[in-house]
Motif scaffolding. Structure first.
Motif, PDB file in Angstrom:
ATOM      1  N   LEU A 259      78.957 107.830 -30.102  1.00 37.93           N
ATOM      2  CA  LEU A 259      78.706 108.454 -28.806  1.00 37.93           C
ATOM      3  C   LEU A 259      78.878 109.973 -28.897  1.00 37.93           C
ATOM      4  O   LEU A 259      78.139 110.733 -28.249  1.00 37.93           O
ATOM      5  N   GLU A 260      79.829 110.435 -29.703  1.00 40.40           N
ATOM      6  CA  GLU A 260      79.995 111.872 -29.898  1.00 40.40           C
ATOM      7  C   GLU A 260      78.740 112.483 -30.517  1.00 40.40           C
ATOM      8  O   GLU A 260      78.299 113.576 -30.125  1.00 40.40           O
TER       9      GLU A 260
ATOM     10  N   ASN B 279      93.605 107.145 -32.161  1.00 42.58           N
ATOM     11  CA  ASN B 279      92.559 108.132 -31.901  1.00 42.58           C
ATOM     12  C   ASN B 279      91.269 107.389 -31.597  1.00 42.58           C
ATOM     13  O   ASN B 279      90.828 106.550 -32.377  1.00 42.58           O
ATOM     14  N   TYR B 280      90.687 107.712 -30.442  1.00 39.83           N
ATOM     15  CA  TYR B 280      89.453 107.018 -30.066  1.00 39.83           C
ATOM     16  C   TYR B 280      88.359 107.209 -31.104  1.00 39.83           C
ATOM     17  O   TYR B 280      87.497 106.343 -31.287  1.00 39.83           O
ATOM     18  N   SER B 281      88.378 108.342 -31.794  1.00 34.55           N
ATOM     19  CA  SER B 281      87.351 108.605 -32.804  1.00 34.55           C
ATOM     20  C   SER B 281      87.465 107.667 -33.998  1.00 34.55           C
ATOM     21  O   SER B 281      86.540 107.603 -34.822  1.00 34.55           O
ATOM     22  N   ASP B 282      88.601 106.937 -34.110  1.00 26.70           N
ATOM     23  CA  ASP B 282      88.712 105.939 -35.174  1.00 26.70           C
ATOM     24  C   ASP B 282      87.739 104.786 -34.948  1.00 26.70           C
ATOM     25  O   ASP B 282      87.400 104.072 -35.895  1.00 26.70           O
ATOM     26  N   ARG B 283      87.343 104.612 -33.704  1.00 26.95           N
ATOM     27  CA  ARG B 283      86.358 103.584 -33.399  1.00 26.95           C
ATOM     28  C   ARG B 283      84.964 104.137 -33.649  1.00 26.95           C
ATOM     29  O   ARG B 283      84.596 105.201 -33.152  1.00 26.95           O
TER      30      ARG B 283
ATOM     31  N   PHE C 243      79.364 110.872 -19.221  1.00 29.57           N
ATOM     32  CA  PHE C 243      79.925 109.776 -18.433  1.00 29.57           C
ATOM     33  C   PHE C 243      80.257 108.579 -19.325  1.00 29.57           C
ATOM     34  O   PHE C 243      81.197 107.827 -19.066  1.00 29.57           O
ATOM     35  N   GLY C 244      79.460 108.415 -20.382  1.00 24.52           N
ATOM     36  CA  GLY C 244      79.680 107.283 -21.273  1.00 24.52           C
ATOM     37  C   GLY C 244      81.032 107.324 -21.965  1.00 24.52           C
ATOM     38  O   GLY C 244      81.584 106.269 -22.310  1.00 24.52           O
ATOM     39  N   PHE C 245      81.586 108.521 -22.177  1.00 23.94           N
ATOM     40  CA  PHE C 245      82.892 108.621 -22.830  1.00 23.94           C
ATOM     41  C   PHE C 245      83.978 107.970 -21.980  1.00 23.94           C
ATOM     42  O   PHE C 245      84.837 107.257 -22.491  1.00 23.94           O
ATOM     43  N   GLU C 246      83.936 108.198 -20.684  1.00 24.30           N
ATOM     44  CA  GLU C 246      84.947 107.619 -19.803  1.00 24.30           C
ATOM     45  C   GLU C 246      84.851 106.098 -19.808  1.00 24.30           C
ATOM     46  O   GLU C 246      85.864 105.397 -19.913  1.00 24.30           O
ATOM     47  N   THR C 247      83.631 105.594 -19.726  1.00 23.60           N
ATOM     48  CA  THR C 247      83.443 104.139 -19.748  1.00 23.60           C
ATOM     49  C   THR C 247      83.901 103.541 -21.069  1.00 23.60           C
ATOM     50  O   THR C 247      84.566 102.497 -21.097  1.00 23.60           O
ATOM     51  N   LEU C 248      83.550 104.211 -22.173  1.00 20.42           N
ATOM     52  CA  LEU C 248      83.914 103.681 -23.488  1.00 20.42           C
ATOM     53  C   LEU C 248      85.422 103.714 -23.696  1.00 20.42           C
ATOM     54  O   LEU C 248      86.000 102.772 -24.257  1.00 20.42           O
ATOM     55  N   ARG C 249      86.086 104.787 -23.270  1.00 20.12           N
ATOM     56  CA  ARG C 249      87.540 104.850 -23.408  1.00 20.12           C
ATOM     57  C   ARG C 249      88.216 103.721 -22.633  1.00 20.12           C
ATOM     58  O   ARG C 249      89.157 103.090 -23.133  1.00 20.12           O
ATOM     59  N   GLN C 250      87.751 103.477 -21.428  1.00 19.63           N
ATOM     60  CA  GLN C 250      88.311 102.380 -20.639  1.00 19.63           C
ATOM     61  C   GLN C 250      88.069 101.039 -21.326  1.00 19.63           C
ATOM     62  O   GLN C 250      88.947 100.173 -21.349  1.00 19.63           O
TER      63      GLN C 250
ATOM     64  N   LYS D 219      93.767  88.439 -35.536  1.00 17.30           N
ATOM     65  CA  LYS D 219      94.100  89.533 -36.460  1.00 17.30           C
ATOM     66  C   LYS D 219      92.860  90.393 -36.732  1.00 17.30           C
ATOM     67  O   LYS D 219      92.925  91.630 -36.684  1.00 17.30           O
ATOM     68  N   VAL D 220      91.735  89.752 -37.016  1.00 16.47           N
ATOM     69  CA  VAL D 220      90.500  90.501 -37.284  1.00 16.47           C
ATOM     70  C   VAL D 220      90.058  91.267 -36.040  1.00 16.47           C
ATOM     71  O   VAL D 220      89.643  92.428 -36.125  1.00 16.47           O
ATOM     72  N   ASN D 221      90.168  90.625 -34.867  1.00 15.01           N
ATOM     73  CA  ASN D 221      89.763  91.293 -33.629  1.00 15.01           C
ATOM     74  C   ASN D 221      90.618  92.529 -33.353  1.00 15.01           C
ATOM     75  O   ASN D 221      90.107  93.554 -32.888  1.00 15.01           O
ATOM     76  N   LEU D 222      91.920  92.431 -33.643  1.00 13.96           N
ATOM     77  CA  LEU D 222      92.788  93.584 -33.411  1.00 13.96           C
ATOM     78  C   LEU D 222      92.481  94.699 -34.400  1.00 13.96           C
ATOM     79  O   LEU D 222      92.498  95.882 -34.044  1.00 13.96           O
ATOM     80  N   GLU D 223      92.196  94.345 -35.643  1.00 15.02           N
ATOM     81  CA  GLU D 223      91.827  95.366 -36.633  1.00 15.02           C
ATOM     82  C   GLU D 223      90.557  96.096 -36.204  1.00 15.02           C
ATOM     83  O   GLU D 223      90.445  97.319 -36.353  1.00 15.02           O
ATOM     84  N   LYS D 224      89.609  95.358 -35.652  1.00 15.84           N
ATOM     85  CA  LYS D 224      88.383  96.001 -35.172  1.00 15.84           C
ATOM     86  C   LYS D 224      88.675  96.870 -33.963  1.00 15.84           C
ATOM     87  O   LYS D 224      88.133  97.977 -33.831  1.00 15.84           O
ATOM     88  N   ALA D 225      89.546  96.389 -33.062  1.00 15.17           N
ATOM     89  CA  ALA D 225      89.864  97.145 -31.850  1.00 15.17           C
ATOM     90  C   ALA D 225      90.570  98.458 -32.180  1.00 15.17           C
ATOM     91  O   ALA D 225      90.346  99.471 -31.512  1.00 15.17           O
ATOM     92  N   THR D 226      91.413  98.462 -33.195  1.00 13.82           N
ATOM     93  CA  THR D 226      92.140  99.674 -33.563  1.00 13.82           C
ATOM     94  C   THR D 226      91.353 100.568 -34.512  1.00 13.82           C
ATOM     95  O   THR D 226      91.816 101.655 -34.879  1.00 13.82           O
ATOM     96  N   GLY D 227      90.184 100.109 -34.935  1.00 11.16           N
ATOM     97  CA  GLY D 227      89.368 100.902 -35.843  1.00 11.16           C
ATOM     98  C   GLY D 227      89.826 100.870 -37.279  1.00 11.16           C
ATOM     99  O   GLY D 227      89.430 101.723 -38.080  1.00 11.16           O
ATOM    100  N   THR D 228      90.696  99.897 -37.622  1.00 11.56           N
ATOM    101  CA  THR D 228      91.192  99.802 -38.998  1.00 11.56           C
ATOM    102  C   THR D 228      90.430  98.788 -39.832  1.00 11.56           C
ATOM    103  O   THR D 228      90.693  98.654 -41.019  1.00 11.56           O
ATOM    104  N   LEU D 229      89.500  98.077 -39.206  1.00 13.92           N
ATOM    105  CA  LEU D 229      88.666  97.136 -39.965  1.00 13.92           C
ATOM    106  C   LEU D 229      87.509  97.930 -40.536  1.00 13.92           C
ATOM    107  O   LEU D 229      86.516  98.204 -39.855  1.00 13.92           O
TER     108      LEU D 229
END
Length: 455
Positions: free
Chosen positions: A277-278, A267-271, A359-366, A442-452
Motif C-alpha cells: 500500500l505504501e 511495525n506495520y511495514s513488516d506486513r 484512506f486505505g492506510f487507516e483501514t489496513l491498520r485497523q 501458529k502459522v496464522n499468527l506468524e503471518k499476522a505479525t509479518g514473521t512468516l
C-alpha cells in the motif's frame, strides 16, 4: 517395542513396493518443501513473469528518452501525374496565335513520372517533465511488482506449512492407530484364551472383536485421509501427484514461540500488505505529478538527411548521379495552450485516487490490529485446548490400562474395557485435532505479525 517393530515393518513393506516400481520417495523438510514450492509453483512462475514484464516496461519507458533514429526509402511511379493550374499570362506570346487567352488558367504537370527519396531522420528529447516523472513511476511500479511477488511467496509458504503440518499430524495418528490395533488385538487374543478356559464369556470376546473391526475401519479412513493430505501438500508444493514424498520433520520438533502472542515494537511495514500500500501511495503521488507536468512545454531536437531523385524515365531515378542531397537540423518547442480542460479533470481524478490510497492506510491498520488480536487469541485458546486434551489423553490411557488389568484379574468387566478403549480413541482424536489447530494458529499468527517469510 512390538508396536514400533510392527509399524517399521509395515513402512518397510510399503517402501519396498515403491522401490520395486523403480520410484524412490523424495525427502523434504518443511523448509525444503517451501523452497521447492517457491521454485516450482506455476502460479509463482506467472507472478515472476509479471515482475519481469514490469522490468521490461521500465526499459520501454526509458527508451523514449533516447535518440530515435529511422531510415526510409521511397521509390514510386506516378502513373497519373498530378497537374496544377497556372494563369494564362505566364504563356502569353505575341507571335503565337494559339496562346491562351488572358484571364484563363492552363493545366501544367510539375510532378515527374518517377520519384525516389532516401531519408534518415533523428529526434532527441531535450526536456519533457512528464517523461522524467514517468521514469520514477516506472521504477516504483517495478518495486510494486517485486513486492507483489513477495506477497505471493508468503502465501505459498503459508499454504505449504499448513499442508505439511497436516501430514505430520496424520502420520502421528497413523502410528497411534497401529499401536491401538496391536494392543486391542493382543487383548482380544488373551480374552479368547480366557473364554476357552471358562474365565471370560463369549460376549466379552465379541465386544472386543467389534471394537477391533471398528478400529480397522478407522485405520482405513485414516489411510485415505493421509493420502489426501499428502496430495494436498504435493499440490501446494507444485509436485506431480505421481511423485512419492517423505517428510523428514518430526511433530515434536515443531516449536511455538509464545513471545509472538504480544509482539513488541510491531511495525506495520513488516506486513507485506502494508508495504504494498505504501508503494501504491507513491505511485498515486507520481501520477498526480505526472498530470501536472502536462502543463510544461516539451523541447525536441530534430534532424533529417537524405537524397531525392526524379525523372520521367525510370533510368533517371536509378542513376545515382541524378540524386540530390539534402539535410536539416532544428529544434521543436511544444507549448500546451488549451486542451479543453482535459488535464484539469485528470488532475482532479489523480488527487482523489491519492486521497483514497491514504484512506486505505487507516483501514489496513485497523484490519491488521484485529487480525493480530484474533490470531493471538486463537493460538492462546488452541494451546490451552492442547494442554487439556493432552491431560485427557494421559488420563484415558491410564483408565484403559487399569481397566484391562482389572478385567484380566477378574475384578473388572469387559464392558469397562470396551468403554475405556472407546474413550481412549476419542481422546486421541481430540488431542490430534487440538494439535493441528495449534499448528494452524501458529502459522496464522506468524503471518499476522509479518514473521512468516519465504526464505
Amino acid at each position: 517395542m512390538k508396536n514400533r517393530i510392527s509399524l517399521i515393518a509395515s513402512l518397510a513393506l510399503l517402501l519396498g513396493s515403491f522401490y520395486a516400481q523403480g520410484q524412490a520417495p523424495e525427502r523434504y523438510s518443511l523448509q525444503q518443501s517451501i523452497d521447492y514450492a517457491l521454485q516450482n509453483r506455476a502460479s509463482l512462475k506467472a507472478t515472476r513473469n509479471e515482475e519481469n514484464i514490469a522490468r521490461a516496461r521500465v526499459g520501454e519507458i526509458r527508451a523514449a528518452g533516447l535518440p530515435q533514429i529511422n531510415g526510409s526509402l521511397d521509390v514510386g511511379d506516378n502513373f497519373i501525374q498530378q497537374q496544377s493550374f497556372l494563369p494564362a499570362e505566364f504563356f502569353q506570346d505575341p507571335n503565337n496565335p494559339n496562346a491562351p487567352e488572358p484571364g484563363t488558367f492552363v493545366p501544367v504537370t510539375f510532378t515527374p513520372a518517377y520519384t525516389a527519396n532516401a531519408t534518415v531522420t533523428a529526434s532527441q528529447m531535450l526536456f519533457d517533465g512528464a517523461y522524467l516523472i514517468g521514469l520514477k513511476a516506472a521504477n516504483t511500479y517495478k518495486e510494486l511488482s517485486r513486492k507483489t511477488t513477495q506477497q505471493s511467496e508468503i502465501e505459498v509458504a503459508e499454504q505449504v506449512s499448513k499442508a505439511y503440518y497436516g501430514v505430520l499430524v496424520n502420520r502421528e495418528r497413523m502410528e497411534l492407530l497401529e499401536q491401538n490395533l496391536v494392543r486391542l488385538d493382543t487383548l482380544l487374543t488373551q480374552t479368547a484364551i480366557m473364554f476357552e478356559n471358562g474365565v471370560a464369556e463369549k460376549l466379552d470376546v465379541d465386544r472386543l472383536r467389534v471394537q477391533l473391526n471398528n478400529l480397522k475401519v478407522e485405520k482405513q479412513k485414516t489411510v485415505r485421509l493421509m493420502e489426501l493430505s499428502e496430495n494436498l501438500l504435493k499440490f501446494q508444493m507444485g509436485v506431480e501427484q505421481a511423485q512419492l514424498i517423505e517428510l523428514t520433520d518430526e511433530l515434536e520438533e515443531v516449536e511455538v514461540d509464545m513471545s509472538k502472542l504480544a509482539p513488541r515494537n510491531f511495525n506495520y511495514s513488516d506486513r507485506i500488505e502494508y508495504s504494498i500500500l505504501e508503494t501504491q501511495r507513491d505511485l498515486a503521488e507520481l501520477d498526480l505529478r505526472n498530470r501536472k507536468a502536462g502543463y510544461l512545454p516539451k523541447l525536441f531536437l530534430n534532424s533529417r538527411y537524405g537524397y531525392l531523385a526524379a525523372g520521367n524515365e525510370f533510368g533517371q531515378v536509378s542513376n545515382l548521379n541524378n540524386w540530390l542531397e539534402f539535410g536539416y537540423v532544428g529544434g521543436q518547442l511544444q507549448v500546451p495552450i488549451f486542451d479543453g480542460l482535459r488535464k484539469h479533470y485528470q488532475i482532479q481524478q489523480a488527487k482523489l485516487a491519492l486521497e483514497n490510497t491514504k484512506f486505505g492506510f487507516e483501514t489496513l491498520r485497523q484490519s491488521i490490529d484485529l487480525e493480530l488480536e484474533q490470531a493471538s487469541a486463537e493460538l492462546t485458546n488452541a494451546l490451552d485446548m492442547l494442554d487439556a486434551q493432552r491431560e485427557n489423553l494421559e488420563l484415558a490411557a491410564e483408565i484403559a490400562r487399569v481397566a484391562k488389568i482389572k478385567f484380566q484379574e477378574g475384578v473388572g468387566s469387559n464392558l469397562e474395557v470396551v468403554n475405556a478403549e472407546t474413550d481412549l480413541r476419542e481422546a486421541q482424536t481430540n488431542y490430534y485435532a487440538a494439535m493441528y489447530d495449534a499448528l494452524i494458529a501458529k502459522v496464522n499468527l506468524e503471518k499476522a505479525t509479518g514473521t512468516l517469510q519465504a526464505k
